[in-house]
Design an enzyme around this catalytic site. Structure first.
Site, PDB file in Angstrom:
ATOM      1  CB  ALA A  83      56.726 102.816  17.521  1.00  0.00           C
ATOM      2  CD  GLU A  93      58.792 107.391  24.707  1.00  0.00           C
ATOM      3  OE1 GLU A  93      58.853 106.214  24.173  1.00  0.00           O
ATOM      4  OE2 GLU A  93      59.837 107.233  25.282  1.00  0.00           O
ATOM      5  N   GLY A 143      55.013 104.373  23.069  1.00  0.00           N
ATOM      6  CA  GLY A 143      54.925 105.998  22.749  1.00  0.00           C
ATOM      7  C   GLY A 143      54.200 106.515  22.731  1.00  0.00           C
ATOM      8  CD  GLU A 148      58.928 101.984  24.049  1.00  0.00           C
ATOM      9  OE1 GLU A 148      58.339 101.090  24.904  1.00  0.00           O
ATOM     10  OE2 GLU A 148      58.009 103.213  23.544  1.00  0.00           O
TER      11      GLU A 148
END
Ligand code: NAI
Length: 704
Positions: A63, A107, A104, A127
């Protein structure tokens, strides 16, 4: 097509290169660009397989942290939306992972059907370090890919896996031979998949991850970690999300993950941890020091004094591969110091953290000496001798004679005036305080004490050296105790005083540990030594015009030889490391209180303990900011988190004050100023900056 993506067609393959330097963070524009590029490849009948990779080597760091907590992080297309679409493309998608795939970024790789990595790639879901959980399918897709236990490990530790381990657990399908061979390896896999007419994604080995674990796995896992996590919710949310992956079909699990992520994002815990994250970046910014400030070359380091601190300090440099000379007055002290360092390294070897060869390499970087002439070529000298000004004076006068011009002369003093120490030399511009914390080879904090005359390049160089040896450096001005120990003073004062007035040590400490502090202040004093605290107080007494009777219980314990853990008795009684309440302490407190005419109460509330200890700690921090000793409130938070066990997930005392409300902190101080009579009058003086902030309606602590 957006310039954030490089799109290439190569004989049936679409190569989608992420090109948002430096780390391909997944801000809204890049998310949209990835989606566009994938749609284009999906719609192009000539494309048989798709490779996602990073143009500059780095795959993706996740992110965009500048979007955290703002609406931009949810601006469409959101990452979960993009990834959901990717998983529905009916062509093999391959993530070619260079350098790292984090958060992310991982992910994104998990939404691809296949993953190839380069040998040095690191793959992780950090995270949790920001009080969050993977919110774009990580908690649902990872357990299905590698099983519940390794998936939880990755998410709870926040630590990335190296490529070899990622291959072992099935997070990577293939390892390229080198970073340069990464894309070729991905191409090769793509061609194999096309040739085999392989499905868009390999069937995940743990289609129903719950089958791989015992029925009570999650409740056991929560119970086993409860004391370690204290009040932290982020790890518990990770567990809840992974548990959902075992219970629910993917789409419902994703929805559950999303709901948990939103809770986490809005939580005080995450706000605190994000504050700490930005505070660490900020701490290196020093007014007047910039990239144009020249740096001095530091190749050779010397440490004076091979005691507790000197040995630990020397280890930091040896660990970073920098040669250190260790100077002592006597051969025995030197031998003892070097033997202790070896012992410390041996413990690391026993724990499997260091090899025998590494131990020897590090010891070889340490050279003992009894002769100041050996320091003539040192670029940086750090003094860690006894805490006595006369001894420091002798050392610095000698250093001034033998050291080459331009050498940086640092003192590890914890309480003495760095300007006075600098005045013992003819080069005060080269003198600085480097206040390490004990154990110096372990603790991450370093207070860098800028003297009145410390030159900018000396400060800039020491900040860089700190980074090199893995320390978090925070700049402090000169005052008694610098940032950390000066704030400790009113905090421990209230703890002592509350015991005098009728609270038990355990009651005081429990209120503090109830806030998740690593330990209460009285347990901390027992650990550091009641005697050490007494001696520091004595040396401060001369500089302080205040009556010191508030520490009288500590003075009594000192007189009784109750020095804390090391003598088996202090504020508590110890059997080994086991701490027990000692009924003698309230008796001592009652006797002293009677002598001083201090009224004892048996109804001291936890709220009073909280407010008196914490608000006085906060007040001193605000005062330090006003005086310019601390550059910014967030620096104070870093000192207390990294040096004094204040929980990062509470954000440090300054952040905590903002959470409580500055007006409430001020009102609390004013209340005890009135209620505590002459004692309150003397000590509960609100910092003028706190008053100004509240008067101006400010909710954040800043200098105004
Ligand atoms: P220590 O007593 O363990 O070690 C001091 C060492 O200095 C001894 O080995 C002694 O032989 C040597 N020494 C004394 N005079 C010397 C001289 N003239 N030349 C060369 N070596 C000499 O003390 P510790 O705890 O290591 O403290 C050292 C300094 O670090 C003090 O200024 C202390 O305030 C500061 N400090 C201590 C912390 C702690 O938790 N112990 C934390 C932060 C700073």
């Amino acid at each position: 097509m957006s310039d954030l993506i490089h799109y290439r067609l190569e004989d049936g393959l679409a190569l989608i290169g992420l090109a948002r330097p430096p780390v391909n963070s997944l801000g809204q524009p890049l998310r949209a660009a990835i989606l566009d590029a994938c749609e284009r490849a999906a719609a192009d009948a000539s494309v048989k397989a798709i490779i996602l990779h990073g143009e500059s080597g780095v795959f993706c760091a996740g992110a965009d942290i500048t979007e955290f907590g703002s609406s931009a992080s949810h601006a469409t297309p959101s990452l979960p939306e993009v990834l959901l679409r990717l998983t529905s493309i009916d062509k093999p998608l391959i993530a070619a992972i260079g350098t790292f795939a984090l958060g992310g970024g991982l992910e994104l790789a998990l939404a691809c059907g296949y993953r190839v990595g380069e040998p040095k790639a690191r793959l992780g879901l950090p995270e949790i370090n920001l009080g969050l959980l993977p919110g774009a399918g990580g908690t649902q897709r990872l357990p299905r890919l590698i099983g519940v236990e390794p998936a939880l490990d990755l998410m709870i530790s926040g630590q990335p896996l190296n490529a070899a381990r990622a291959l072992e657990v099935g997070l990577l399908d293939r390892l390229a031979g080198s970073p340069e061979a990464l894309l070729d390896s991905a191409r090769e896999l793509a061609r194999e998949l096309i040739a085999q007419n392989a499905p868009a994604r390999r069937s995940t080995p743990f289609a129903n991850p719950g089958e791989s674990i015992a029925a009570d796995f999650f409740s056991q896992f929560l119970a086993a970690n409860a004391s370690r996590w204290k009040s932290r919710q982020a790890p518990r949310r990770v567990v809840a999300a992974v548990e959902a992956s075992c219970r629910l079909p993917l789409t419902e699990g994703l929805a559950e993950e999303r709901a948990l992520f939103k809770q986490a994002e809005a939580s005080a815990e995450s706000r605190a941890l994000r504050h700490v994250f930005f505070a660490e970046r900020e701490a290196g910014r020093i007014p007047g020091i910039g990239s144009d400030t020249p740096l001095r070359k530091i190749d050779k380091v010397a440490v004076i004094g091979a005691g507790t601190m000197g040995g630990g300090i020397a280890m930091n440099f040896a660990n970073a591969g920098i040669a250190v000379k260790l100077l002592e007055v006597k051969g025995e002290a030197l031998d003892r110091g070097l033997a202790q360092i070896r012992k410390n390294y041996e413990i690391s070897v026993k724990r499997g953290k260091l090899s025998d060869a590494q131990l020897e390499q590090r010891m070889a970087l340490l050279q003992g000496t009894l002769d100041y002439a050996d320091l003539a070529d040192a670029d940086l000298v750090i003094e860690a001798v006894f805490e006595k000004m006369e001894i420091k004076e002798a050392v610095f006068r000698r250093l001034d004679e033998v050291c080459k011009p331009g050498a940086i002369l640092a003192s590890n003093t914890s309480s003495l005036d760095v300007d006075v120490i600098a005045s013992f030399t003819k080069r005060p511009q080269d003198v600085i305080g480097l206040h390490f914390f004990s154990p110096a080879n372990v603790m991450r904090l370093l207070e860098v004490v800028r003297g009145r005359e410390t030159a900018p390049d000396v400060l800039a160089t020491t900040m860089k050296v700190a980074k090199q040896i893995g320390k978090l450096a925070v700049v402090s001005g000169v005052c008694f105790g610098f940032i950390g120990n000066r704030m400790l003073e009113p905090y421990s004062r209230e703890a002592h005083r509350l015991v005098l007035e009728g609270a038990t040590p355990a009651q005081v400490d429990n209120v503090l540990t109830g806030l998740d502090l690593n330990m209460g202040v009285l347990t901390m004093l027992d650990l550091a030594g009641v005697d050490v605290n007494f001696l520091v107080r004595q040396s401060n007494l001369a500089a302080s015009s205040h009556d010191a009777s508030y520490h009288i219980v500590g003075d009594e314990l000192y007189k009784l030889g109750r020095y804390g853990q090391k003598t088996g008795r202090g504020f508590y009684v110890y059997e080994g490391r086991d701490r027990k309440d000692d009924p003698e302490v309230p008796e001592i407190a009652a006797r002293v209180a009677a002598e001083l005419g201090v009224a004892r109460r048996d109804n001291i509330s936890n709220e009073e303990i909280h407010d008196r200890c914490l608000f006085m700690l906060i007040n001193e921090g605000i005062q330090l900011l006003d005086e310019g000793i601390a550059l910014r409130a967030s620096d104070i938070d870093l000192v207390w988190i990294n040096g004094y066990g204040f929980p990062a997930h509470v954000g440090g005392p300054m952040h905590y004050a903002e959470t409580v409300g500055l007006d409430k902190v001020l009102a609390g101080i004013q209340r005890y100023r009135k209620e505590l009579g002459a004692y309150g009058e003397m000590w509960f003086q609100p910092a003028s900056l706190l008053e100004r902030l509240v008067a101006a309606g400010k909710t954040r602590i800043e200098k105004i």
